[in-house]
Design an enzyme around this catalytic site. Sequence first.
Site, PDB file in Angstrom:
ATOM      1  N   CYS A  85       0.993  -1.126   0.154  1.00 45.73           N
ATOM      2  CA  CYS A  85       0.044  -0.135  -0.026  1.00 45.73           C
ATOM      3  C   CYS A  85       0.929   1.293   0.018  1.00 45.73           C
ATOM      4  O   CYS A  85       1.510   1.609   1.002  1.00 45.73           O
ATOM      5  CB  CYS A  85      -0.900   0.057   1.272  1.00 45.73           C
ATOM      6  SG  CYS A  85      -2.085   1.304   1.331  1.00 45.73           S
ATOM      7  N   LEU A  86       1.142   1.779  -1.304  1.00 50.47           N
ATOM      8  CA  LEU A  86       2.084   2.879  -1.099  1.00 50.47           C
ATOM      9  C   LEU A  86       1.335   3.961  -2.426  1.00 50.47           C
ATOM     10  O   LEU A  86       1.258   3.549  -3.672  1.00 50.47           O
ATOM     11  CB  LEU A  86       3.482   2.437  -1.637  1.00 50.47           C
ATOM     12  CG  LEU A  86       4.486   3.600  -1.905  1.00 50.47           C
ATOM     13  CD1 LEU A  86       4.750   4.217  -0.599  1.00 50.47           C
ATOM     14  CD2 LEU A  86       6.020   2.783  -2.374  1.00 50.47           C
TER      15      LEU A  86
END
Length: 147
Positions: A85-86
């Site tokens: 999750c970036l």
Amino acid sequence: MALKRINKELSDLARDPPAQCSAGPVGDDMFHWQATIMGPNDSPYQGGVFFLTIHFPTDYPFKPPKVAFTTRIYHPNINSNGSICLDILRSQWSPALTISKVLLSICSLLCDPNPDDPLVPEIARIYKTDRDKYNRISREWTQKYAM
């Protein structure tokens, strides 16, 4: 277009590799790379070697690469499938970004997790409420899976 850009990034990486990171194609397929990130010294992942896969879309760099951990890691922003999750791999992607910058962003995510945007809420909760436990489990997983 994509292949030319990918080749340029490969030669840039060879000339000026980012600290603690490496990446390159798997076999002859320039659209499929493997990357390595060394666990940062100021993190519970210190001493670990983490492998990631990078898949470039055919319309790269206008669409982000798909990057995932193949080494298991205990982290609020990385799930058991290796998904990360970036924001720059999703909504904040820009064609100005490179694999080198992506790998450095993942390195900094290892040092500074973002528990407010977690992929694994339970790990985020432990990170926020019991940092010693989080660090201990992260070190255990690093020793078990990344060494």
